[in-house]
Design a protein around this motif. Structure first.
Motif, PDB file in Angstrom:
ATOM      1  N   ALA A 322       0.932  -1.213  -0.415  1.00 52.22           N
ATOM      2  CA  ALA A 322       0.235  -0.159  -0.285  1.00 52.22           C
ATOM      3  C   ALA A 322       0.682   0.603  -0.002  1.00 52.22           C
ATOM      4  CB  ALA A 322      -0.632  -0.357   1.450  1.00 52.22           C
ATOM      5  N   LYS A 324       3.883   1.057  -1.325  1.00 48.14           N
ATOM      6  CA  LYS A 324       4.519   1.683  -2.265  1.00 48.14           C
ATOM      7  C   LYS A 324       3.233   2.675  -4.002  1.00 48.14           C
ATOM      8  CE  LYS A 324       8.004  -2.451  -2.307  1.00 48.14           C
ATOM      9  NZ  LYS A 324       7.728  -3.753  -1.976  1.00 48.14           N
ATOM     10  N   ALA A 325       2.535   1.521  -3.349  1.00 46.97           N
ATOM     11  CA  ALA A 325       0.905   2.580  -4.785  1.00 46.97           C
ATOM     12  C   ALA A 325       1.511   3.634  -4.191  1.00 46.97           C
ATOM     13  CB  ALA A 325      -0.012   1.682  -4.283  1.00 46.97           C
ATOM     14  N   VAL A 326       1.394   4.983  -3.391  1.00 47.52           N
ATOM     15  CA  VAL A 326       1.419   5.902  -3.081  1.00 47.52           C
ATOM     16  C   VAL A 326       2.273   6.296  -4.140  1.00 47.52           C
ATOM     17  CG1 VAL A 326       1.648   8.052  -1.520  1.00 47.52           C
ATOM     18  CG2 VAL A 326       0.573   6.361  -0.629  1.00 47.52           C
ATOM     19  N   PRO A 328       5.964   8.542  -6.226  1.00 49.74           N
ATOM     20  CA  PRO A 328       6.066   9.365  -5.267  1.00 49.74           C
ATOM     21  C   PRO A 328       6.331  10.716  -5.613  1.00 49.74           C
ATOM     22  CG  PRO A 328       7.597   8.237  -7.167  1.00 49.74           C
ATOM     23  CD  PRO A 328       5.949   7.653  -6.650  1.00 49.74           C
ATOM     24  N   TRP A 446      -4.007   6.061  -8.685  1.00 47.59           N
ATOM     25  CA  TRP A 446      -3.518   6.719  -8.827  1.00 47.59           C
ATOM     26  C   TRP A 446      -3.152   6.864 -10.727  1.00 47.59           C
ATOM     27  CZ3 TRP A 446      -2.528  10.043  -5.185  1.00 47.59           C
ATOM     28  CH2 TRP A 446      -3.364   9.756  -3.839  1.00 47.59           C
TER      29      TRP A 446
END
Lengths: 446, 455
Positions: A322, A324-326, A328, A446
């Motif tokens: 989760a 990692k899915a945000v 950068p 995203w």
């Protein structure tokens, strides 16, 4: 153009295609009979594979249907319970108003029940007549009288479960047409029971006791309350430990740890832990929590701690993905306006990752709810007749209750076990539905 | 007592937070500006008030029992202690007497010891409260005295947070260590009684015989071969059931099924992974074993009610989703280019599978994922909604599709992923659980002649 394309293809393939002569470029006649046969064979093979695949899926679904179907078929009967209603005369001669708990309720209940059939006088018949009621009948009456001593000397209408054999008879599980020696109930008892049914004294209401009372030796009285409460406490402990610890560990590994030997060790460790069989966690709990720290046996506290250790890798892995899915860009934007690394994570990344984390947590909790083996090893398969009052009292959990009931010889427990499984699966479905809804509702793409 | 503990462990840090915050706000008045926000000052004081005291309490509770037991045992009269055969039995008796559960006539020494234990227990509890309070107050006072406008409270708080996070991640290592040590020590104790060769090669497994030490039959009844063999037989039966069903359904779902069918079929298969194991056991006893018995009676075989066939077939049912999603991933990892290539050469899907994809995916089942994640990596159309994005046009499917995908997955999938934590998005070396195989040359020269021969 169209003429040349087969030639190009064949020229390129010429070296490996068998049966071609070197020198002269081979020609393919796509419409040659052997070619057509080849096509047809290949398409048949293709269709066959499709059919195999479909039938594999169909078989699996069929097996699921059989599994669920057999549970429902045996379990649905336990959601209703056969009761008998009759008038109990609380004889003042047998109960002392000053101390009602000490009264001779066995005799009171027997006499009152025998009053339904005045022609039964033979002591042997009397005994087999009282076998129609649940064995706990005196205690049921006693509890009512103790709760309300003004009942002494009065006639009270009491509704109580019939004993398991008659419950099975009423539900049609025990056949009536087999010889008398091959069933638990004799012909006389059946006749009495049928008389009661004709008089309307037998009712089959919804089995509230299944959810409101705890375990019992008698199937007609056994319920899941103790197991549900025990599972709730164990899951509570499990959640309180594994949720914060899991998130903290995942955040550290994902956002702060410098990539190196140490973080590699941690990572491999966590991934390996997720693959450890659950029974090994039970052994750990037995050796460390019970053996070394001397925590009380059979308690939801220890069960929850063991389950927490087991759930931890699941939560860590879910949290990491989760996080990692945000994207950068969020981190960079926050850093750009002057947030510290911790503020970036706590204020921006973690809230955005929360739906994913919660989804993973709920799935982990559902896994923990269904786990039997570690709880068996720390003694949560005890026979306990009242729901636990806290995390430090002996308790059972839903899966271990199923385990206990599945081992019990009484006929009624087969159906109870299926009912308990249906309840457990109901909880699991509910938890997974929550996870699915959470994901559908709140997860951002995203 | 627990009320006091709560007050100390929650109330004092809260008070510290509020006090320090007010102090920090007051400091701004003099024209100097704070380095950190007032909240950070508060959090700093609260952390140092609460955390050491909490750790102390946890440690105390963990160690109080064993220490008191030893002390009570040591306090028994020497002659009584020497006569005792089993220390833990006496301690257990003292415990139950101290808790008011008295069976029979305990020895006067035991009664006295139980009384001592009770007084010591309450003394220990109260001193724990006192020590916790002292630690919390000391932390409160010391940290408050350090507050100043230039004090870098935020850094200190973040250090504490980082420390906590490290501790949390170390728990995983401690768990592994705990598992290892508890297994090793128990095994050493076991092998001190039963020779290892007896255990490994003995043919007779009857552990209940050896409960009493005077029973000679104890030795030799711990031969684990039947247990090992039973496990292997059940595993093989389970594989025989699960592999064809799982593999074929994965092939169908990957290659033929419409997205809509897939969106329905895949979750329904994964129901199997969510069902608790105890349910399968009950299913085996209730339904499968009787059915096998009847079937066996038809062909004249006597099937035992607890046969490995029943256990194995139910376990096979249980692992279908594991096999299915493993093969699913393996097939998905075969580059789309290869699929397109063989289709262009005229191969049908079945041929494609037999020669190409199966060859590629068989090697991948050993835990190796092709490095880098090809653009056609099919994990990205596993979005749960059955949408099948255009493989070639997804420029970075790994980062976008794949990560979410992992969280989306059913626990069954996650469990097997754990064994192959390779994340194609981040090429980072891993060790341990991950087998590092050489990447087989897939779609290379080795495969092409096979396909072209077909034409």
């Amino acid at each position: 153009m169209t003429d040349t394309s087969p030639q190009i293809a064949s020229a390129q393939l010429g070296t490996s295609a068998p049966g071609t002569q070197s020198g002269e470029p081979p020609r393919f006649d796509w419409n040659a009979p052997e070619m057509r046969r080849g096509f047809a064979a290949r398409h048949r093979a293709n269709t066959r594979l499709q059919i195999y695949g479909l039938s594999a899926i169909a078989l699996a679904v069929l097996l699921i249907a059989i599994l669920v179907g057999s549970l429902v078929a045996t379990g649905y009967q336990s959601f209703v319970q056969t009761h008998v209603t009759f008038e109990v005369f609380v004889d003042p001669a047998k109960v002392d108003a000053a101390d009602p708990a000490k009264g001779n309720f066995r005799l009171i209940v027997r006499d009152s029940f025998a009053a339904q059939f005045p022609d039964v006088t033979n002591p042997r018949d009397l005994r087999s007549l009282t076998d129609v009621m649940t064995a706990d009948a005196p205690f049921i009456v006693r509890d009512r009288v103790v709760a309300d001593p003004s009942l002494i000397g009065q006639r009270v209408e009491v509704t109580m479960p019939v004993s398991d054999a008659f419950d099975q008879l009423q539900k049609g599980v025990t056949p009536r047409d087999v010889p008398e020696t091959q069933r638990k109930v004799n012909d006389k008892q059946i006749a009495w029971f049928d008389t009661l049914a004709e008089r309307g004294q037998i009712t089959v209401p919804f089995n509230t006791a299944l959810f409101l009372s705890a375990d019992s030796r008698f199937p007609e009285l056994a319920g899941l309350a103790g197991a549900i409460v025990g599972s709730f406490y164990a899951l509570l402990v499990c959640f309180l430990i594994s949720f914060p610890v899991g998130i903290a560990a995942a955040v550290y590994l994902e956002e702060f740890a410098r990539k190196g030997r140490w973080s590699d060790i941690l990572e491999v460790n966590i991934n390996n832990l997720a693959a450890v069989p659950s029974v090994v966690f039970g052994l750990l709990g037995l050796a460390v929590f019970l053996g070394f720290f001397g925590l009380p046996r059979s308690t939801p506290l220890v069960g929850g701690m063991v389950l927490a250790l087991m759930t931890l890798p699941t939560i860590i892995i879910a949290t990491r993905s989760a996080l990692k899915a945000v994207p950068p860009s969020i981190r960079e934007a926050a850093l750009g306006v002057g947030a510290s690394k911790h503020q970036v994570v706590l204020h921006h990344v973690l809230p955005l990752a929360m739906p994913g984390i919660l989804t993973g947590t709920i799935i982990g909790m559902a896994q923990a709810l269904g786990e039997t083996a570690p709880l068996l090893l720390i003694g949560m398969n005890a026979f306990i007749t009242s729901p636990p009052g806290g995390i430090l009292e002996s308790a059972t959990a839903l899966p271990t209750q199923i385990f206990i009931w599945a081992d019990s010889p009484e006929r009624g427990f087969v159906s109870r076990t299926s009912a308990a499984i249906l309840v457990l699966i109901g909880f699991l479905i509910a938890m997974n539905l929550v996870a699915v809804i959470l994901r559908k509702r709140f997860e951002r793409r995203w | 007592m627990s009320v006091y503990l709560l007050l100390i462990l929650i109330g004092l840090p809260l008070a510290g937070f509020l006090l320090a915050r007010r102090q920090a706000v007051a400091m701004v008045g003099g024209g100097s500006s704070l380095h950190s926000l007032p909240d950070f000052h508060g959090a700093y004081v609260a952390a140092w008030t609460g955390i050491p005291a909490t750790l102390l309490v946890v440690l105390w509770i963990a160690l109080q029992g064993p220490v008191l037991d030893q002390a009570v045992f040591a306090s028994l009269p020497d002659d009584f202690r020497d006569a005792v055969a089993n220390q833990s039995l006496v301690i257990a008796e003292i415990h139950s007497v101290a808790d008011g559960r008295i069976f029979g006539e305990p020895a006067p020494e035991v009664r006295a010891a139980a009384e001592r234990l009770q007084t010591w227990r309450s003394m220990a509890s109260w001193s724990m409260v006192a020590v916790a309070a002292a630690a919390a107050l000391a932390g409160l006072v010391v940290t408050r005295s350090r507050l100043a406008p230039a004090f870098r409270a935020r850094h200190r708080v973040e250090d504490v947070l980082s420390g906590l996070m490290v501790v949390c991640s170390v728990i995983a290592v401690l768990t592994t260590l705990g598992i290892l040590l508890s297994l090793v020590f128990e095994s050493i104790r076991f092998f001190a009684r039963v020779p290892w060769y007896e255990f490994l090669f003995g043919l007779n497994w009857e552990p209940q015989i050896a409960i009493r030490s005077d029973q000679v039959a104890g030795l030799g009844s711990f031969g684990a071969v039947p247990v090992f063999l039973g496990t292997v037989v059940i595993a093989v039966i389970a594989m025989l059931v699960a592999t064809p069903i799982g593999l074929l359904s994965a092939i169908y779902l990957t290659e033929y099924a419409s997205p809509r069918f897939r969106a329905v079929a895949k979750p329904s298969l994964e129901i199997l992974a969510g069902i608790p194991t105890v349910v399968y056991g009950f299913f085996a006893v209730l339904t499968v074993a009787p059915a096998l018995r009847i079937a066996g009676a038809w062909i004249g075989l006597d099937v035992a009610p607890n046969s490995a066939l029943a256990a194995g077939s139910v376990m096979g049912l249980m692992i279908i989703p594991f096999i299915s999603s493993l093969s699913d991933d393996a097939l998905a990892a075969v580059p789309q280019a290869m699929r397109d290539g063989s289709a262009a050469l005229g191969a049908t899907k079945v041929r494609d599978h037999r020669e190409g994809a199966a060859a590629g995916s068989a090697s991948r089942d050993h835990g190796r994922r092709p490095a880098g994640g090809q653009p056609g990596d099919r994990r990205d159309h596993d979005r749960g909604d059955g949408r099948r994005p255009d493989r070639q046009d997804d420029p970075e499917p790994v980062r976008l599709g794949h990560h979410r995908d992992r969280a989306d997955r059913h626990p069954a999938d996650r469990r097997h992923r754990v064994r192959q934590p390779q994340d194609p998005g981040r090429l980072r070396p891993r060790h341990g659980a991950v087998h590092q195989h050489a990447l087989p040359e897939r779609g290379g020269a080795a495969d092409r002649p096979e396909i072209s021969r077909e034409i």
